[in-house]
Design an enzyme around this catalytic site. Structure first.
Site, mmCIF file in Angstrom:
data_model
loop_
_atom_site.group_PDB
_atom_site.id
_atom_site.type_symbol
_atom_site.label_atom_id
_atom_site.label_comp_id
_atom_site.label_asym_id
_atom_site.label_seq_id
_atom_site.Cartn_x
_atom_site.Cartn_y
_atom_site.Cartn_z
ATOM 1 C CE1 TYR A 62 -1.962 -16.680 10.171
ATOM 2 C CE2 TYR A 62 -2.917 -16.675 7.971
ATOM 3 C CZ TYR A 62 -2.118 -17.270 8.938
ATOM 4 O OH TYR A 62 -1.474 -18.452 8.665
ATOM 5 C CD GLN A 63 -1.462 -14.134 14.263
ATOM 6 O OE1 GLN A 63 -1.424 -15.340 14.050
ATOM 7 N NE2 GLN A 63 -0.377 -13.369 14.263
ATOM 8 C CG ASP A 138 10.424 -30.664 9.480
ATOM 9 O OD1 ASP A 138 11.095 -31.014 8.500
ATOM 10 O OD2 ASP A 138 9.187 -30.476 9.430
ATOM 11 N N GLY A 139 7.924 -29.537 11.695
ATOM 12 C CA GLY A 139 6.581 -30.032 11.984
ATOM 13 C C GLY A 139 6.317 -31.415 11.421
ATOM 14 C CG ASP A 157 0.454 -19.235 11.697
ATOM 15 O OD1 ASP A 157 0.824 -18.568 12.689
ATOM 16 O OD2 ASP A 157 0.367 -18.773 10.551
ATOM 17 C CB SER A 158 2.616 -22.904 6.882
ATOM 18 O OG SER A 158 1.674 -22.601 5.867
ATOM 19 C CB SER A 159 5.940 -18.940 5.577
ATOM 20 O OG SER A 159 6.750 -20.097 5.629
ATOM 21 C CE1 TYR A 226 0.143 -11.821 5.916
ATOM 22 C CE2 TYR A 226 -1.877 -13.069 6.160
ATOM 23 C CZ TYR A 226 -0.642 -12.667 6.649
ATOM 24 O OH TYR A 226 -0.215 -13.120 7.872
HETATM 25 N N1 GXQ Z 1 1.101 -15.956 12.305
HETATM 26 C C1 GXQ Z 1 1.229 -15.173 11.100
HETATM 27 C C2 GXQ Z 1 1.965 -15.936 10.029
HETATM 28 C C3 GXQ Z 1 1.293 -15.715 8.677
HETATM 29 N N2 GXQ Z 1 1.485 -16.840 7.825
HETATM 30 C C4 GXQ Z 1 1.567 -16.550 6.412
HETATM 31 C C5 GXQ Z 1 2.584 -15.486 6.094
HETATM 32 C C6 GXQ Z 1 2.739 -15.343 4.593
HETATM 33 C C7 GXQ Z 1 1.436 -14.980 3.942
HETATM 34 N N3 GXQ Z 1 1.615 -14.853 2.519
HETATM 35 C C8 GXQ Z 1 0.400 -14.626 1.757
HETATM 36 C C9 GXQ Z 1 0.633 -15.025 0.320
HETATM 37 C C10 GXQ Z 1 -0.611 -14.805 -0.522
HETATM 38 N N4 GXQ Z 1 -1.671 -15.680 -0.131
HETATM 39 C C11 GXQ Z 1 0.358 -16.007 4.282
HETATM 40 C C12 GXQ Z 1 0.237 -16.188 5.794
#
Ligand code: GXQ
EC number: 2.5.1.16
Length: 290
Positions: A62-63, A138-139, A157-159, A226
């Site tokens: 991911y990173q 807050d971004g 790079d959000s949740s 994920y």
């Molecule tokens: N630097 C790592 C942070 C990762 N960001 C997110 C964390 C939650 C994740 N849920 C996936 C949900 C299904 N697509 C997506 C990446």
């Protein structure tokens, strides 16, 4: 000991589970529940509000992709902004690019930063780079204060859309990103799963096509921990010098001078860069222009 299962209304009827050896941290920040556990086979795991953010074993996928897909698509990136990314992994990857002079990061939750530094030193190593400036906040507000055309690249790079990151998936935020980018500047955002969220992706693509007058592309990669085992990225550029995301003009090789201190790239390479934009037909139909 026992199992952690990632149950969420964002992926109804399914849950990925990891075997737990030991819970290492549990806390409530101002914004969310924060947990770290030692898994049996994926190393340490960071969880926010019950959602897996990263594991030591597969965070590289991911990173590395969320950073090198945009930064290898423009020559000579100098000023980079990271929204979110409090664990520091994105910073680690941005700092591999020797052309970069300034790395700003805006993360809303200080506990994520502190917990990552304590439990994930190989991820939080990104904070040690002298080019990095950390802003806790807050971004959305941060971007409003940014002078127009400041950045060559913005990485979001959000949740997920449920929780503190919700507004990072809405149109006003994308507009503020476009304003903060120079002409021909690029943005890469975390853009969910084609197996789970085609509607969210459709909405994001529609907004991005209205806002980013350069190119708008969707790329994806595999992250086993994920949900559905994949995660996608929106890659957009503003009007100006054209950007061809599919053919990296600025390849990063394993022996790039800055990458020595970060260890070798484990996942990203130029072939997988190009391949990341190849989509299954059900996704092409929704994402690619008519
Ligand atoms: N630097 C790592 C942070 C990762 N960001 C997110 C964390 C939650 C994740 N849920 C996936 C949900 C299904 N697509 C997506 C990446």
């Amino acid at each position: 000991p026992g199992w952690f299962s990632e149950i969420s209304p964002m992926w109804p009827g399914e849950a990925h589970s990891l075997k737990v050896e030991k819970i290492l941290f549990q806390g409530n920040s101002e914004y969310q529940k924060v947990m770290v556990f030692q898994s049996s086979t994926y190393g340490k795991v960071l969880v926010l509000d019950g959602v897996i953010q990263l594991t030591e074993r597969d965070e590289c996928a991911y990173q590395e992709m969320i950073v090198h897909l945009p930064l290898c698509s423009i020559s000579n990136p100098k000023k980079v902004l990271v929204i979110g990314g409090g664990d520091g992994g994105v910073l680690r990857e941005v700092s591999r690019h020797s052309s970069v002079e300034q790395i700003d990061i805006c993360e809303i939750d200080k506990m994520v930063v502190d917990v990552s530094k304590q439990f994930f030193p190989d991820v939080a190593v990104g904070y040690e780079d002298p080019r990095v400036t950390l802003h806790i906040g807050d971004g959305v507000a941060f971007l409003k204060a940014v002078p127009e055309g400041t950045y060559d690249a913005v990485i979001v790079d959000s949740s997920d859309p449920i929780g503190p990151a919700q507004e990072l998936f809405e149109k006003p935020f994308f507009e503020s990103v476009a304003r903060a980018l120079r002409p021909g500047g690029v943005v890469c955002t975390q853009a969910e799963s084609i197996w789970l969220h085609m509607h969210i992706i459709e909405d994001i693509v529609k907004n991005c096509r209205q806002i980013f007058k350069g190119s708008v592309n969707y790329a994806w990669t595999t992250v086993p921990t994920y949900p559905s085992g994949v995660i996608g990225f929106m890659l957009c550029s503003t009007e100006g010098p054209s950007v061809d995301f599919k053919h990296p003009v600025n390849p990063i090789d394993a022996n790039d001078s800055q990458s020595k201190s970060k260890g070798p790239l484990k996942f990203y390479n130029s072939e997988i860069h190009t391949a990341a934009f190849c989509l299954p037909s059900f996704a092409k139909k929704v994402i690619e222009p008519k």
